[in-house]
Design a protein around this motif. Structure first.
Motif: not given
Length: 249
Positions: A218-223, A142-146, A225-230, A201-202
Motif C-alpha cells: 500500500y502506498g506504492a507509486s502506480m504511475a 517508489d513503484g520500481h519493479i524489483s 509501476f506502469r511506466n516500468d512495466l511498459a 495490482v494489475h
C-alpha cells in the motif's frame, strides 16, 4: 538481467505441482518440492526480502471482518499489515504463505458463480500454482519493479506449462483478475493478500494483455509501476513463449 547473489530457493508445499513447470528456466518440480535458481528463473531479481503475515492470523482476525462507513476494507487490511506483517528473506516462507492465500482465493466453490462453464477445478489448480510462484515478484514503494519472473506474464507462463491455447490462457487470466469486476471476490482478495503484505495490482485493462499482476505494498507509486512495466514487458513475454513445447491451438 539484474540480479543479487542468492542461494537456490527450495520449498515443500502441501500440494504437488505440475512437473511441467520445469519447462521454464531455473525451476524444478519434484512432487511437492519446488526448487528455483533465481539467476536462471527471474528476468529481474534485485530484492530478496518480502513482507508477509501469518496466514492463520489472517484467517482468524481479518477474513471475517466487515467494513463500516468509517473503515473501508482496504483500511482494515492496511491496519492489519502495519501491526502484523514482517520482512523476511525466507523465500520458502513467502511461497508457503502464497500457497495458502491462493488455495483460499481459487477454491472450487467459486466455479458455480464465475459464469465461465469452460473453467474447471483443474483450471483453478493451474491458477493456484501460477499465482503462488507469482508471489516472489516484487514492487517497491517508489513503484520500481524489483523482481520479475515468468509468472508475471500469466497467459504466457500458463500456456507454456499447461499447453493451453491462447484463448484458454486468456480465459484463465480473466478468472485470475476477475476480482476487480466482482466485489465479493475483490473484498476476499484484499483481505487475503494482507498475508503477502499488500494488495494485488494489475496492469491490464478489461482483457488480458500480459501486463500481469503483483502484490504491491500500500502506498506504492502506480504511475512509476506502469511506466516500468511498459518498458520491459514485450521482450520478456517473447522469451517466455519461446519455451512452448507444442504450438498453441
Amino acid at each position: 538481467m539484474t540480479t543479487i547473489d542468492t542461494a537456490a530457493i527450495t520449498v515443500v508445499l502441501p500440494e504437488a505441482f505440475d512437473e511441467r513447470w520445469s519447462r521454464l528456466p531455473g525451476i524444478q518440480v519434484d512432487g511437492r518440492r519446488i526448487t528455483i535458481d533465481p539467476a536462471e528463473y527471474f528476468f529481474r531479481f534485485e530484492s530478496n526480502t518480502w513482507l508477509v503475515a501469518d496466514w492463520e492470523l489472517v484467517k482468524a482476525e481479518l477474513l471475517d471482518l466487515e467494513e463500516t462507513t468509517e473503515s473501508a476494507v482496504e483500511q482494515l487490511a492496511l491496519d492489519f499489515i502495519k501491526i502484523h506483517a514482517e520482512s523476511t528473506s525466507d523465500a520458502a516462507r513467502v511461497l508457503s504463505t502464497a500457497y495458502e492465500v491462493y488455495a483460499y482465493l481459487f477454491r472450487d466453490e467459486h466455479l458455480a458463480s464465475l459464469g465461465l462453464p469452460q473453467i474447471t477445478a483443474e483450471h483453478l489448480r493451474m491458477l493456484r500454482e501460477a499465482a503462488t510462484l507469482m508471489a516472489l515478484n516484487k514492487v517497491e514503494l517508489d513503484g520500481h519493479i524489483s523482481n520479475v519472473g515468468p509468472c508475471w506474464f500469466f497467459p504466457a507462463a500458463t500456456s507454456v506449462v499447461f499447453d493451453l491455447s491462447d484463448e484458454m490462457g486468456g480465459m484463465l487470466d480473466e478468472v485470475y483478475h476477475g476480482g476487480w469486476f466482482n466485489e465479493h471476490r475483490r473484498i476476499e482478495s484484499i483481505k487475503a493478500h494482507a498475508a503477502l503484505g499488500g494488495r494485488l495490482v494489475h496492469g491490464c485493462q478489461s482483457v488480458p494483455d500480459q501486463t500481469g499482476g503483483v502484490v504491491a505494498p500500500y502506498g506504492a507509486s502506480m504511475a512509476a509501476f506502469r511506466n516500468d512495466l511498459a518498458a520491459f514487458k514485450a521482450g520478456w513475454i517473447e522469451q517466455v513463449y519461446a519455451h512452448r513445447v507444442s504450438p498453441a491451438a
